[in-house]
Scaffold this active site. Structure first.
Site, mmCIF file in Angstrom:
data_model
loop_
_atom_site.group_PDB
_atom_site.id
_atom_site.type_symbol
_atom_site.label_atom_id
_atom_site.label_comp_id
_atom_site.label_asym_id
_atom_site.label_seq_id
_atom_site.Cartn_x
_atom_site.Cartn_y
_atom_site.Cartn_z
ATOM 1 N N PRO A 1 45.691 68.073 37.892
ATOM 2 C CA PRO A 1 45.810 68.641 39.206
ATOM 3 C C PRO A 1 45.699 67.469 40.425
ATOM 4 O O PRO A 1 45.232 66.551 40.151
ATOM 5 C CB PRO A 1 44.406 69.423 39.212
ATOM 6 C CG PRO A 1 43.580 68.875 38.193
ATOM 7 C CD PRO A 1 44.414 68.331 37.123
ATOM 8 N N ASP A 2 46.492 68.064 41.325
ATOM 9 C CA ASP A 2 46.323 66.947 42.695
ATOM 10 C C ASP A 2 44.868 67.216 43.187
ATOM 11 O O ASP A 2 44.012 67.960 42.536
ATOM 12 C CB ASP A 2 47.372 67.140 43.740
ATOM 13 C CG ASP A 2 47.562 68.487 44.110
ATOM 14 O OD1 ASP A 2 46.581 69.060 44.215
ATOM 15 O OD2 ASP A 2 48.367 68.649 44.746
ATOM 16 N N PHE A 3 44.884 66.682 44.555
ATOM 17 C CA PHE A 3 43.392 66.685 44.828
ATOM 18 C C PHE A 3 43.164 67.897 46.107
ATOM 19 O O PHE A 3 41.990 68.365 46.247
ATOM 20 C CB PHE A 3 42.898 65.392 45.585
ATOM 21 C CG PHE A 3 42.063 64.460 44.399
ATOM 22 C CD1 PHE A 3 41.193 63.900 45.026
ATOM 23 C CD2 PHE A 3 42.494 64.452 43.223
ATOM 24 C CE1 PHE A 3 40.503 62.952 44.103
ATOM 25 C CE2 PHE A 3 41.919 63.655 42.216
ATOM 26 C CZ PHE A 3 40.966 62.921 42.570
ATOM 27 N N ARG A 4 44.453 68.146 46.714
ATOM 28 C CA ARG A 4 44.303 68.782 48.149
ATOM 29 C C ARG A 4 45.085 70.119 48.086
ATOM 30 O O ARG A 4 45.092 70.908 49.215
ATOM 31 C CB ARG A 4 44.802 67.922 49.136
ATOM 32 C CG ARG A 4 43.454 66.851 49.478
ATOM 33 C CD ARG A 4 43.921 65.723 50.515
ATOM 34 N NE ARG A 4 43.103 64.958 50.960
ATOM 35 C CZ ARG A 4 43.040 63.928 51.487
ATOM 36 N NH1 ARG A 4 44.395 63.338 51.538
ATOM 37 N NH2 ARG A 4 42.122 62.889 51.702
ATOM 38 N N ASN B 1 47.149 56.826 41.421
ATOM 39 C CA ASN B 1 46.670 57.392 40.121
ATOM 40 C C ASN B 1 45.554 56.726 39.349
ATOM 41 O O ASN B 1 45.801 55.324 39.116
ATOM 42 C CB ASN B 1 47.715 58.251 39.367
ATOM 43 C CG ASN B 1 48.759 58.930 40.038
ATOM 44 O OD1 ASN B 1 48.144 59.538 41.318
ATOM 45 N ND2 ASN B 1 49.722 59.124 39.780
ATOM 46 N N ASP C 1 44.850 58.211 36.096
ATOM 47 C CA ASP C 1 45.149 58.694 34.873
ATOM 48 C C ASP C 1 45.633 57.597 33.824
ATOM 49 O O ASP C 1 45.810 58.339 32.593
ATOM 50 C CB ASP C 1 46.003 60.054 34.989
ATOM 51 C CG ASP C 1 47.347 59.565 35.578
ATOM 52 O OD1 ASP C 1 48.020 58.478 35.234
ATOM 53 O OD2 ASP C 1 47.728 60.532 36.532
ATOM 54 N N HIS D 1 43.924 52.388 43.283
ATOM 55 C CA HIS D 1 42.491 53.002 43.235
ATOM 56 C C HIS D 1 41.821 52.871 42.060
ATOM 57 O O HIS D 1 40.965 53.910 41.605
ATOM 58 C CB HIS D 1 42.643 54.423 43.663
ATOM 59 C CG HIS D 1 43.225 54.770 44.942
ATOM 60 N ND1 HIS D 1 43.697 55.937 45.577
ATOM 61 C CD2 HIS D 1 43.343 53.915 45.965
ATOM 62 C CE1 HIS D 1 44.075 56.052 46.559
ATOM 63 N NE2 HIS D 1 43.973 54.552 47.028
#
Length: 416
Positions: A120-123, A194, A196, A213
């Site tokens: 999933p994305d965050f927003r 990302n 991941d 990040h």
């Protein structure tokens, strides 16, 4: 929204200056703002080599900002930029990529390139990560990625990590498109928000990546006097045993090397962006809303005649004309009369990569790469691969591959 990015980075706010009546006023405002920003950044980070590296890079960045501001205010060097693309379309970008003018491609990517893998994305309203954290009883959603909250309450983060842990998902078409450009000798660097690690799974090496990040790939003890490093497999064993990872040396909590709110970005981000964004011939931005600084500011660092292609579900990176004049914002311009280099392809990121690959004559090559690599992952991991990953993209009809008119060259290497 396409992006998850707001996550996992410290982004000091910048106060908007008042309108400058002349160059002296603009210079004074910019200098004061630069000093204030530098002080905020210095106060926010922990002491260490990364902080030193960032401090030097930050000073250089502020000097560049001041220089650009003065240039714009005084109308210096305002000759019309060279128009490189013959038309502002995906077709125009593809024709440019097949010329000798395009040798170094830089990618900026966010969560939108991983959603097709089941991450999933965050927003995104309703489906984004922040909208589904009620079970962790957080004071507010972002607390799960704040370093001070983590030090006191690490349990919510590690519970979430079990759901999102690397190794349960397959890279998407976007990841393999970047791999294909690496094989063609066109990839200069991928700057990713990302965490991941799917870029690495897809075949990009450490040298190819700037994980702005951070990453799950390594972990460290959070004790400033210890900082013992641990591997991905060690962390995975602890997380899936429902244990809070503790350092074998000092018993402090061990944290994956992702950048939490309140932490500095990796020094690699600052050390490489200087040269990379001076030498880039094409910037491709995929799956990011460009809302988080300092990552989003990279868009404005390319030379004035470098084309920029956005592949995303919605247009992003556009900024207020006045703020662009003053040196703030990304300044993407897709539609105005002055637009000359920015192209937006709107839709699913994987579909955008397939569309560009087809125009380049590389679609069949990309499809074969995805099928081959996914089959290899399945063979190694068996049924353990996450359900979302196994459905990363529906099967696409084979496309008759056109002979590639571009002669391949060896991959670009640049010392860190």
């Amino acid at each position: 929204m396409e992006s998850r990015e707001g996550s996992l980075c410290y982004a000091p706010s910048v106060t908007e200056p008042g309108a400058a009546a002349d160059a002296a006023a603009a210079a004074s405002s910019a200098t004061n703002e630069a000093d204030a920003t530098a002080e905020r950044e210095a106060a926010s980070g922990s002491s260490g080599s990364d902080s030193d590296d960032e401090g030097g890079a930050s000073g250089l960045t502020e000097m560049e900002f001041l220089r650009n501001l003065l240039s714009r205010t005084l109308n210096l060097g305002s000759e019309k930029p060279e128009k490189v693309l013959d038309e502002l379309t995906l077709e125009g970008v593809s024709r440019y990529m097949l010329t000798d003018k395009c040798k170094n491609v830089v990618f900026m990517v966010g969560a939108g390139i991983s959603t097709a893998a089941g991450i999933p994305d965050f927003r995104s309203p309703g489906t984004g990560l922040y909208a589904n954290l009620q079970q962790y009883n957080l004071p507010y959603p972002e607390a799960i990625f704040e370093i001070n909250y983590f030090k006191k309450h690490p349990e919510p983060f590690f519970a979430l990590a079990r759901e999102l842990y690397p190794g349960q998902f397959k890279p998407t078409v976007c990841h393999y498109f970047m791999r294909l450009l690496k094989e063609k000798g066109l990839l200069l660097r991928c700057y990713t928000q990302n965490i991941d690690t799917l870029e690495r799974v897809a075949g990009l090496d450490h040298e190819d990546l700037v994980e702005a990040h951070g990453t799950f790939y390594t972990s460290h003890c959070i004790s400033p006097t210890c900082k013992k490093m641990y591997s991905l497999e060690w962390m995975k064993e602890k997380i899936f045993s429902s244990l809070i990872p503790k350092c074998e040396k000092c018993q402090s909590v061990v944290k994956p090397d992702i950048v939490f709110f309140g932490e500095n970005l990796p020094s690699r981000f600052f050390s490489l962006m200087q040269s990379d964004f001076q030498n880039v011939d094409l910037l491709i931005i995929m799956g990011t809303s460009l809302q988080v600084q300092p990552f989003a500011s990279l868009v404005a660092r390319v030379p004035t005649n470098t084309p920029r292609l956005l592949i995303n579900k919605e247009k992003t990176g556009e900024s207020d004309p006045f703020m662009s004049l003053m040196g703030f914002g990304c300044g993407m311009d897709f539609e105005s009369e002055k637009a000359y280099r920015d192209v937006a392809w709107l839709g699913d990121c994987d579909d955008g990569c397939y569309a560009l690959a087809e125009l380049l004559g590389w679609k069949k090559e990309l499809e074969d790469l995805v099928k081959r690599e996914h089959a290899s992952i399945d063979a190694k991991s068996g049924p353990a691969v996450g359900d979302g990953a196994s459905a990363s993209r529906p099967q696409v009809k084979d496309h008759q591959q056109k002979p590639s008119p571009k002669k391949e060259k060896p991959p670009h290497h640049q010392d860190e």
